[in-house]
Enzyme design. Structure first.
Site, mmCIF file in Angstrom:
data_model
loop_
_atom_site.group_PDB
_atom_site.id
_atom_site.type_symbol
_atom_site.label_atom_id
_atom_site.label_comp_id
_atom_site.label_asym_id
_atom_site.label_seq_id
_atom_site.Cartn_x
_atom_site.Cartn_y
_atom_site.Cartn_z
ATOM 1 N N LYS A 212 28.331 104.301 34.692
ATOM 2 C CA LYS A 212 28.776 103.079 35.356
ATOM 3 C C LYS A 212 27.644 102.498 36.205
ATOM 4 O O LYS A 212 27.303 103.034 37.255
ATOM 5 C CB LYS A 212 29.969 103.366 36.271
ATOM 6 C CG LYS A 212 30.619 102.082 36.758
ATOM 7 C CD LYS A 212 31.247 102.195 38.126
ATOM 8 C CE LYS A 212 30.344 101.835 39.272
ATOM 9 N NZ LYS A 212 29.833 100.475 39.316
ATOM 10 N N GLU B 173 27.886 96.916 39.741
ATOM 11 C CA GLU B 173 28.399 95.645 39.211
ATOM 12 C C GLU B 173 27.404 94.505 39.389
ATOM 13 O O GLU B 173 27.379 93.573 38.590
ATOM 14 C CB GLU B 173 29.700 95.285 39.932
ATOM 15 C CG GLU B 173 30.920 95.446 39.050
ATOM 16 C CD GLU B 173 32.071 94.559 39.507
ATOM 17 O OE1 GLU B 173 32.213 94.355 40.715
ATOM 18 O OE2 GLU B 173 32.799 94.064 38.622
ATOM 19 N N GLY C 101 23.432 106.441 45.501
ATOM 20 C CA GLY C 101 23.934 105.306 46.277
ATOM 21 C C GLY C 101 23.988 105.654 47.749
ATOM 22 O O GLY C 101 23.200 106.475 48.229
ATOM 23 N N GLU D 243 27.759 107.085 52.469
ATOM 24 C CA GLU D 243 29.205 106.888 52.650
ATOM 25 C C GLU D 243 29.968 107.111 51.333
ATOM 26 O O GLU D 243 30.953 107.856 51.297
ATOM 27 C CB GLU D 243 29.397 105.440 53.100
ATOM 28 C CG GLU D 243 30.591 105.217 53.947
ATOM 29 C CD GLU D 243 30.696 103.729 54.285
ATOM 30 O OE1 GLU D 243 29.788 102.939 53.952
ATOM 31 O OE2 GLU D 243 31.712 103.375 54.884
ATOM 32 N N GLY E 15 28.767 108.628 48.759
ATOM 33 C CA GLY E 15 28.486 110.019 48.387
ATOM 34 C C GLY E 15 29.538 110.968 48.966
ATOM 35 O O GLY E 15 29.978 111.915 48.301
ATOM 36 N N GLU F 262 22.246 111.690 45.202
ATOM 37 C CA GLU F 262 20.977 111.149 45.714
ATOM 38 C C GLU F 262 21.359 110.014 46.642
ATOM 39 O O GLU F 262 21.791 108.954 46.180
ATOM 40 C CB GLU F 262 20.114 110.605 44.571
ATOM 41 C CG GLU F 262 19.751 111.624 43.509
ATOM 42 C CD GLU F 262 18.851 112.730 44.001
ATOM 43 O OE1 GLU F 262 18.310 112.625 45.122
ATOM 44 O OE2 GLU F 262 18.699 113.718 43.273
ATOM 45 N N CYS G 54 15.408 104.109 48.448
ATOM 46 C CA CYS G 54 15.843 105.252 49.263
ATOM 47 C C CYS G 54 14.647 106.051 49.772
ATOM 48 O O CYS G 54 14.753 106.786 50.744
ATOM 49 C CB CYS G 54 16.801 106.133 48.478
ATOM 50 S SG CYS G 54 16.236 106.506 46.828
ATOM 51 N N GLU H 198 19.436 103.691 57.864
ATOM 52 C CA GLU H 198 18.722 103.150 56.710
ATOM 53 C C GLU H 198 18.907 101.626 56.694
ATOM 54 O O GLU H 198 20.026 101.140 56.615
ATOM 55 C CB GLU H 198 19.297 103.766 55.426
ATOM 56 C CG GLU H 198 18.570 103.305 54.187
ATOM 57 C CD GLU H 198 19.022 104.055 52.931
ATOM 58 O OE1 GLU H 198 20.239 104.162 52.723
ATOM 59 O OE2 GLU H 198 18.149 104.511 52.168
HETATM 60 P P1 NDP Z 1 27.115 102.018 47.043
HETATM 61 O O1 NDP Z 1 26.958 103.439 47.411
HETATM 62 O O2 NDP Z 1 28.382 101.321 47.364
HETATM 63 O O3 NDP Z 1 26.885 101.818 45.448
HETATM 64 C C1 NDP Z 1 26.290 102.733 44.570
HETATM 65 C C2 NDP Z 1 27.153 102.883 43.322
HETATM 66 O O4 NDP Z 1 28.392 103.487 43.677
HETATM 67 C C3 NDP Z 1 27.512 101.562 42.640
HETATM 68 O O5 NDP Z 1 27.558 101.749 41.237
HETATM 69 C C4 NDP Z 1 28.895 101.284 43.174
HETATM 70 O O6 NDP Z 1 29.664 100.443 42.352
HETATM 71 C C5 NDP Z 1 29.464 102.691 43.208
HETATM 72 N N1 NDP Z 1 30.619 102.847 44.089
HETATM 73 C C6 NDP Z 1 30.963 102.111 45.177
HETATM 74 N N2 NDP Z 1 32.120 102.568 45.703
HETATM 75 C C7 NDP Z 1 32.521 103.605 44.942
HETATM 76 C C8 NDP Z 1 33.647 104.478 44.965
HETATM 77 N N3 NDP Z 1 34.591 104.380 45.900
HETATM 78 N N4 NDP Z 1 33.743 105.429 44.026
HETATM 79 C C9 NDP Z 1 32.786 105.551 43.076
HETATM 80 N N5 NDP Z 1 31.727 104.747 42.983
HETATM 81 C C10 NDP Z 1 31.572 103.791 43.912
HETATM 82 O O7 NDP Z 1 25.911 101.237 47.635
HETATM 83 P P2 NDP Z 1 25.902 99.684 48.079
HETATM 84 O O8 NDP Z 1 25.591 98.908 46.900
HETATM 85 O O9 NDP Z 1 27.139 99.304 48.823
HETATM 86 O O10 NDP Z 1 24.714 99.680 49.120
HETATM 87 C C11 NDP Z 1 24.990 100.012 50.487
HETATM 88 C C12 NDP Z 1 23.890 100.827 51.090
HETATM 89 O O11 NDP Z 1 23.784 102.056 50.381
HETATM 90 C C13 NDP Z 1 22.516 100.235 50.997
HETATM 91 O O12 NDP Z 1 22.289 99.299 51.991
HETATM 92 C C14 NDP Z 1 21.667 101.470 51.131
HETATM 93 O O13 NDP Z 1 21.564 101.829 52.490
HETATM 94 C C15 NDP Z 1 22.456 102.525 50.380
HETATM 95 N N6 NDP Z 1 22.002 102.673 48.977
HETATM 96 C C16 NDP Z 1 21.185 103.704 48.674
HETATM 97 C C17 NDP Z 1 20.694 103.834 47.398
HETATM 98 C C18 NDP Z 1 19.784 104.928 47.017
HETATM 99 O O14 NDP Z 1 18.929 104.734 46.162
HETATM 100 N N7 NDP Z 1 19.938 106.123 47.583
HETATM 101 C C19 NDP Z 1 21.011 102.884 46.341
HETATM 102 C C20 NDP Z 1 21.929 101.843 46.744
HETATM 103 C C21 NDP Z 1 22.387 101.768 48.025
HETATM 104 P P3 NDP Z 1 29.783 98.847 42.570
HETATM 105 O O15 NDP Z 1 28.664 98.438 43.453
HETATM 106 O O16 NDP Z 1 29.694 98.327 41.196
HETATM 107 O O17 NDP Z 1 31.121 98.607 43.166
#
Ligand code: NDP
Length: 449
Positions: free
Chosen positions: A152, A155, A205, A208, A210, A227, A261, A351
């Site tokens: 997945k 989006e 991602g 939170e 995670g 990660e 990250c 972050e």
């Molecule tokens: P998220 O953690 O929300 O998104 C990462 C992935 O998780 C996306 O595919 C998202 O889907 C999915 N996701 C979101 N909610 C859920 C859930 N409840 N259950 C399962 N999967 C879920 O990151 P954000 O895009 O909101 O970014 C927010 C912050 O996260 C950033 O500002 C940064 O600090 C951090 N981040 C860190 C990353 C890294 O490389 N370690 C990468 C991205 C973000 P969808 O978005 O399609 O809803």
């Protein structure tokens, strides 16, 4: 329906039907059905298929780079580098398939062997900052070990991953082995986490989400690799080659507009070199070319969304030490920004995930280690010094998964990548990633008559 936008122009790139629970369940069922045949493919043939996928990525290098550049707002040069890495990752895991050995263990009365068995169906959830790269980091080892996959993408940035799914089929990877499902994290992601037929979640991602992955996975004792976020330190000692360190430092934090990250967003500088380094760092940042990601000379593009720009802006209060230029008008632009901070400031603790660097002075080696470790995160970091023994002392003392000395480059297909503390656990890349996509099976064979 979800609208996919170019963050540099705010133009619509695609309208995509968002999958729901039903489509997710159907993808898991396809992956489950494809698993027995895929795990039975001989190691040589599985390696051959992964190599064909790597070659197809190379053949579509420019197309994939353009897709990634438009969807994420990345400078085209950077996008090309990332797509090159995707091919390299698949080449690496093509070669790893038949090198993931078991053991023979001396025991009394017989022979003891271990096997590395695939897990089954794995759910991969990827973010928007490096969509194709991070997809390959998970897909490569998952497929090499004989798992089937439901992936997945975020989006906001599904386009390159959708194209990769087509290339996987074109490479000859059988139908049902790689399933791409585009939809919301709270729907598709959540369903993958809870689904009883999904054996593992590989997630990149926010910390939170995670936490939600871990909580949700508990219900079915799923394996998880996480990660998550980072707040990495770039530690500059006074005896370092300050010119070289300062010339490199902007790219370590402003690359991908800071949405990384591994961003070295805390720049720790030994007090005796603070003023000189700060001056050199500002001068180097001033040269950073911010603009149209498709312009060959651009080095930094916009942020991913208007909402994210607001979050990033909330970290900068008062007049910064330096604020660069950024285009006006359409696009989610935010300038490269340097602030002076103390360890207690929010900008030094959380972050930012945007182009904001926090400069923090330190007194001596012990103080540098103390400040570097004063974080809930522990993903990456750099150490700049001409004293080799000190470089290794500090590298061993910093609680972080990935470090570089006199360099800011520490992510490679063949070496392990992952975090300490709340940056997550499990390792991606290198042979280490294979451990996260397989189970060790121990078999004893009695040989006594
Ligand atoms: P998220 O953690 O929300 O998104 C990462 C992935 O998780 C996306 O595919 C998202 O889907 C999915 N996701 C979101 N909610 C859920 C859930 N409840 N259950 C399962 N999967 C879920 O990151 P954000 O895009 O909101 O970014 C927010 C912050 O996260 C950033 O500002 C940064 O600090 C951090 N981040 C860190 C990353 C890294 O490389 N370690 C990468 C991205 C973000 P969808 O978005 O399609 O809803």
């Amino acid at each position: 329906m979800s609208t996919v936008v170019n963050p540099a122009t705010e133009e619509t790139l695609a309208e995509i039907e968002s999958a729901g629970v039903e489509e997710t369940d159907a993808a898991v069922a396809r992956a489950k059905a494809a698993f027995p045949a895929w795990r039975a493919v001989s190691p040589t043939d599985r390696g051959r298929l992964l190599r064909r996928l790597a070659t197809l990525v190379e053949e579509h290098h420019e197309e994939l780079s353009r897709i990634e550049s438009r969807n994420v707002g990345k400078p085209i040069g950077g996008a090309r580098g990332e797509v090159g890495m995707v091919a390299h990752v698949f080449h690496f895991y093509a070669g790893a398939v038949d090198k993931h050995h078991g053991e023979t263990i001396p025991v009394a009365g017989g022979v003891d062997l271990t096997f590395r068995e695939p897990l089954g169906v794995v759910g991969l959830i990827t973010p928007w900052n490096f969509p194709l790269n991070i997809a390959s980091w998970k897909l490569g080892p998952a497929l090499a070990c004989g798992n089937t996959v439901v992936l997945k993408p975020a989006e906001l940035t599904p386009l390159s991953t959708m194209r990769l799914g087509e290339l996987a089929l074109e490479a000859g990877i059988p139908e049902g082995v790689v399933n791409i499902v585009v939809g919301k994290g709270s729907v598709v992601g959540q369903r993958l986490i809870e689904h009883p037929d999904v054996a593992k979640i590989g997630f990149t991602g926010s910390t939170e989400v995670g936490q939600q992955v871990m909580r949700g996975a508990a219900g079915t004792i799923k394996r998880v690799t996480l990660e998550l976020g980072g707040k990495s330190a770039n530690v500059i000692f006074a005896d370092a080659d300050l010119e070289k360190a300062a010339a490199a430092a902007p790219y370590a934090v402003f690359d991908n507009a800071g949405q990384d990250c591994c961003a070295r967003s805390r720049v720790l500088i030994e007090r005796s070199a603070y003023d000189k380094f700060a001056e050199l760092f500002v001068a180097a940042t001033r040269k950073l070319k911010v603009g149209d990601p498709e312009d060959e000379s651009s080095e930094m593009g916009p942020l991913i969304s208007a909402a994210h720009r607001e979050t990033v802006a909330s970290f900068v209060n008062g007049e910064p030490l330096f604020r660069g230029d950024a285009p006006a008008g359409k696009g989610f632009w935010y300038p490269a920004t340097i602030v002076e901070a103390t360890t207690d400031d929010r900008v030094a603790r959380e972050e930012v995930f945007g182009p904001v660097a926090a400069l923090i002075p330190f007194e001596d080696e012990a103080d540098a280690v103390r400040i570097a470790n004063a974080s809930q995160y522990g993903l990456s970091g750099s150490i700049w010094t001409r004293d080799g023994a000190r470089a290794f002392r500090v590298a061993r003392a910093i609680d972080t998964g990935v470090l570089s000395i006199n360099s800011n480059s520490s992510v490679r297909p063949s070496t392990p990548f992952g975090g300490f503390k709340q940056s997550g656990f499990g390792r991606e890349l290198g042979m280490h990633a294979l451990a996260g996509y397989s189970e060790v099976k121990n078999v004893y064979y009695a040989t006594e008559g």
